[in-house]
Write a protein that holds these residues in place. Structure first.
Motif, mmCIF file in Angstrom:
data_model
loop_
_atom_site.group_PDB
_atom_site.id
_atom_site.type_symbol
_atom_site.label_atom_id
_atom_site.label_comp_id
_atom_site.label_asym_id
_atom_site.label_seq_id
_atom_site.Cartn_x
_atom_site.Cartn_y
_atom_site.Cartn_z
ATOM 1 N N ALA A 1 0.855 -1.196 0.000
ATOM 2 C CA ALA A 1 0.000 0.000 0.000
ATOM 3 C C ALA A 1 0.882 1.233 0.000
ATOM 4 N N TRP A 2 0.405 2.273 -0.644
ATOM 5 C CA TRP A 2 1.082 3.568 -0.538
ATOM 6 C C TRP A 2 0.055 4.681 -0.511
ATOM 7 N N THR A 3 0.432 5.755 0.163
ATOM 8 C CA THR A 3 -0.434 6.926 0.296
ATOM 9 C C THR A 3 0.409 8.184 0.139
ATOM 10 N N THR A 4 -0.080 9.122 -0.647
ATOM 11 C CA THR A 4 0.550 10.436 -0.739
ATOM 12 C C THR A 4 -0.429 11.483 -0.206
ATOM 13 N N GLU A 5 0.112 12.507 0.415
ATOM 14 C CA GLU A 5 -0.736 13.535 1.006
ATOM 15 C C GLU A 5 -0.116 14.910 0.812
#
Length: 282
Positions: free
Chosen positions: A204-208
């Motif tokens: 999983a990856w998340t950018t913010e």
């Protein structure tokens, strides 16, 4: 004025709850409690009947050599009376400094429920070291974590998907940078293969992108990607999601927290004063 009204309307009708993904570091916050709270509620009637609710928060406690936080969120959505989202999430983590501020030991537990992924609950327990690879005012901070993790999964239908108890290696990279005083970017990426079966893995990856609108209110723009190589029966392997959210941060800089703290102090001073006068009168 038009821009202000647009922001207010956007906040009331179209915000989504988020979880802060930026890695925490020792000394970033003053000792004591801090956190954030958020929520969104939408109700539509007419051609489409829609009810959406998502809310959550985070509480963190800092000392010189430890950071502890708990965070979570709940989402319940319906369209034309039919549920299309029903999930909850909670995460507790403790970070303890080791040899120096670059090295730390992490202990964590997490529980997640998502009926639309046939997931009654997924509980994990883990521990492992974290290392700060880079720390630059210009180029940002980069962290790497590695841990051993126990995973317990219970599906909504035990006949189709039996209970699971797995042991995984959990590794992650976390990056954050302050582009300027009002703009921050963060990235968090996980890879979690099973110890005895490398073909069964989760990533999983998340950018913010976080925009600081005021001293205590932020606008978060988030993009998420999840992949499970062996999900439950009739569940897609890939999930993507975009979220926009207004976040209220509380702590020592928060006016409401400061007011409550001062109010409690004044109440305590009045109580002590009354006790002192009573003793003198006696």
């Amino acid at each position: 004025m038009i821009r202000l009204l647009f922001l207010i309307q956007f906040f009331i009708f179209n915000s989504f709850a988020i979880i802060d993904i930026a890695s925490v570091d020792f000394g970033e916050k003053e000792k004591g409690f801090s956190g954030s709270a958020y929520g969104s509620f939408q109700k539509s009637r007419g051609n489409t009947d829609k009810d959406e609710a998502e809310y959550g928060g985070r509480i963190q406690y800092d000392t010189n050599k430890t950071i502890t936080w708990i965070q979570g969120s709940v989402e319940n959505d319906k369209a034309n009376g039919i549920p299309n989202a029903d999930n909850a999430f909670a995460h507790l983590r403790h970070i303890h400094q080791m040899f120096n501020p670059d090295w730390a030991m992490e202990f964590y537990t997490q529980i997640k429920q998502d009926k639309f992924k046939s997931l009654q609950n997924r509980t994990v327990f883990g521990m492992g070291p974290r290392y700060k690879i880079a720390d630059s005012p210009t180029y940002g901070k980069l962290f790497m974590g590695l841990s051993a993790m126990e995973e317990r999964i219970r599906y909504t239908d035990d006949q189709i998907d039996p209970k699971e108890r797995n042991y995984r290696v959990s590794s992650y990279l976390s990056y954050k940078i302050a582009i300027n005083r009002n703009l921050e970017f963060s990235y968090l990426g996980y890879y979690q293969p099973m110890i005895d079966n490398g073909s069964d893995y989760m990533t999983a990856w998340t950018t913010e992108l976080m925009i600081h609108l005021t001293q205590v209110i932020d606008l978060s723009c988030q993009l998420e990607f999840d992949y499970d190589s062996q999900p439950g029966y009739d569940v897609a392997k890939t999930d993507t999601r975009q979220k926009f959210s207004f976040v209220y941060r509380f702590g020592k800089e928060d006016p409401l927290t400061s007011y409550a703290y001062n109010f409690l102090n004044r109440s305590e001073e009045r109580r002590v004063g009354k006790e002192g006068r009573s003793r003198w009168s006696a």
